[in-house]
Design an enzyme around this catalytic site. Structure first.
Site, mmCIF file in Angstrom:
data_model
loop_
_atom_site.group_PDB
_atom_site.id
_atom_site.type_symbol
_atom_site.label_atom_id
_atom_site.label_comp_id
_atom_site.label_asym_id
_atom_site.label_seq_id
_atom_site.Cartn_x
_atom_site.Cartn_y
_atom_site.Cartn_z
ATOM 1 N N LEU A 1 0.482 -1.281 0.235
ATOM 2 C CA LEU A 1 -0.349 0.352 -0.190
ATOM 3 C C LEU A 1 0.904 1.424 -0.329
ATOM 4 O O LEU A 1 1.768 0.774 0.697
ATOM 5 C CB LEU A 1 -0.853 -0.077 1.431
ATOM 6 C CG LEU A 1 -1.958 -1.263 0.952
ATOM 7 C CD1 LEU A 1 -2.842 -0.775 2.788
ATOM 8 C CD2 LEU A 1 -2.720 -0.908 0.163
ATOM 9 N N ASP A 2 0.507 2.004 -0.735
ATOM 10 C CA ASP A 2 1.261 4.095 -0.404
ATOM 11 C C ASP A 2 1.552 3.311 0.921
ATOM 12 O O ASP A 2 0.811 3.898 1.686
ATOM 13 C CB ASP A 2 0.437 4.932 -1.705
ATOM 14 C CG ASP A 2 0.298 4.667 -2.939
ATOM 15 O OD1 ASP A 2 1.079 3.442 -3.878
ATOM 16 O OD2 ASP A 2 -0.570 4.950 -3.656
ATOM 17 N N ARG A 3 3.007 4.782 0.887
ATOM 18 C CA ARG A 3 2.996 5.221 2.575
ATOM 19 C C ARG A 3 1.453 5.985 3.136
ATOM 20 O O ARG A 3 1.282 5.800 4.176
ATOM 21 C CB ARG A 3 3.521 6.013 2.722
ATOM 22 C CG ARG A 3 3.796 6.911 4.197
ATOM 23 C CD ARG A 3 5.045 8.001 3.711
ATOM 24 N NE ARG A 3 6.286 8.000 3.553
ATOM 25 C CZ ARG A 3 7.522 7.446 3.807
ATOM 26 N NH1 ARG A 3 7.884 7.788 4.725
ATOM 27 N NH2 ARG A 3 8.573 7.146 3.299
ATOM 28 N N ASP A 4 0.745 6.912 2.498
ATOM 29 C CA ASP A 4 -0.612 7.482 3.054
ATOM 30 C C ASP A 4 -1.915 6.757 2.910
ATOM 31 O O ASP A 4 -2.369 7.546 3.109
ATOM 32 C CB ASP A 4 -0.185 9.247 2.171
ATOM 33 C CG ASP A 4 0.771 9.966 2.189
ATOM 34 O OD1 ASP A 4 1.186 9.593 3.848
ATOM 35 O OD2 ASP A 4 1.204 10.675 2.191
ATOM 36 N N THR A 5 -2.183 5.710 2.275
ATOM 37 C CA THR A 5 -2.751 4.544 2.066
ATOM 38 C C THR A 5 -3.098 3.796 3.322
ATOM 39 O O THR A 5 -2.446 3.502 3.187
ATOM 40 C CB THR A 5 -3.080 3.644 0.550
ATOM 41 O OG1 THR A 5 -2.910 5.529 -0.740
ATOM 42 C CG2 THR A 5 -4.874 3.270 0.967
#
Length: 325
Positions: A139-143
């Site tokens: 998952l993306d860091r900010d997701t």
């Protein structure tokens, strides 16, 4: 370890490479050491010579020769009790083969040059070697949202295979700028990487471009806040980097709070908001039985967006794409 031992391959390790089987048990061994031991015949499988890439079968006997001792543990790599407790607090499901976490926004999945706090490091809370859970997707860091891991090599391989064969249904919730028309459908738009480092982005491209990666996203509208914003359910049929963020921008309705994939309208609406993207639900085959249905409570970041635009969780259909299948 100074004596010769014979160990048996666990049923959960079916199909694992011999060198990886050794690395799980003795992480301090490097590839060259394992290669020398196999080449000289000191490591054997069911009495026969084997190569590092030999795939093991459950129940096979592995001859383990005397091995060098592991160096003293590095203090830097250890996590303290508070970090371990934090890691355990993220658990939303766990059994003997599967671990699922509700990854918070802002926490990277893996480390990098400037990233010292990440999920991969926190997995030490479950132990090292064979005890350490294994990442099978990202998952993306900010997701925020559901992140699933395998607790055995065999389970990890099967879970990763489900993602690779598109047998995993990943449903994300997002708040986007404007009101997409049509409100539901499938976007097939190839993407390619452009730029370097922090400026690297995924951008739409011609299918004939040699850098093009096929990307497909199914979408449906859950609710809308007039013409300003919409709450969307997104199902990426492919797993490209930043796929949902790039696709929604390409549709003209970028995800709010996105510092990279945005336009003038989304920037104005995003004031005070973090990335409004949450991996809400994951459905995929369990490594040994039935189906896993994992759901992550919404993050504080998405909750702030819900409050701003008046969305309520109970408005959502838990299976928003069922009618379309």
């Amino acid at each position: 370890m100074k004596e010769v031992r014979t160990l048996y391959v666990d049923k959960g390790e079916e199909g694992v490479r011999l060198d990886r089987w050794f690395k799980r048990r003795w992480p301090h061994l490097n590839h060259i050491q394992i290669q020398k031991l196999t080449r000289s015949g000191q490591i054997r499988v069911d009495g026969a010579r084997a190569k590092p890439d030999t795939r093991l079968s459950a129940g096979s006997q592995v001859r383990v020769p005397p091995l060098p001792d592991a160096p003293p543990p590095r203090e830097k790599g250890q996590i303290d009790p508070r970090e371990a407790a934090y890691a355990k607090s993220l658990v939303i499901y766990e059994d003997e083969e599967v671990l699922a976490l509700n990854k918070p926004s802002g926490l990277a999945v893996q480390g990098g040059t400037k990233t010292t706090k990440h999920v991969d490091r926190l997995l030490s809370a479950w132990g090292e070697g064979l005890e350490r859970p294994r990442l099978v997707h990202r998952l993306d860091r900010d997701t925020s949202g559901v992140l699933v891991l395998g607790k055995t090599p065999g389970a990890a391989a099967k879970l990763a295979g489900a993602f690779a064969r598109r047998r995993a249904q990943k449903i994300y919730w997002a708040i986007v700028a404007g009101f997409p028309k049509p409100g539901q459908g499938v976007l097939e738009l190839p993407l390619a990487k452009k730029g370097v480092g922090d400026r690297e982005m995924m951008v739409p491209c011609d299918p004939k471009d040699e850098r093009a990666e096929a990307a497909e996203t199914e979408f449906t509208t859950v609710a809308r806040a007039g013409p300003r914003a919409a709450w969307m359910a997104l199902w990426p049929h492919t797993g490209r980097t930043h796929q949902l963020r790039a696709h929604m921008l390409a549709m003209g309705h970028p995800i709010l709070g996105d510092p990279k994939y945005n336009n003038e309208a989304s920037v104005a609406l995003s004031e005070g908001l973090k990335l409004q993207l949450h991996a809400r639900r994951l459905v995929l085959p369990h490594p040994s039985r039935g189906t896993l249905m994992l759901e992550a409570p919404i993050s504080p970041e998405l909750k702030a967006g819900f409050e701003r635009f008046g969305f309520e969780e109970h408005e959502a259909d838990p299976e928003p794409f069922k009618r379309r299948r």
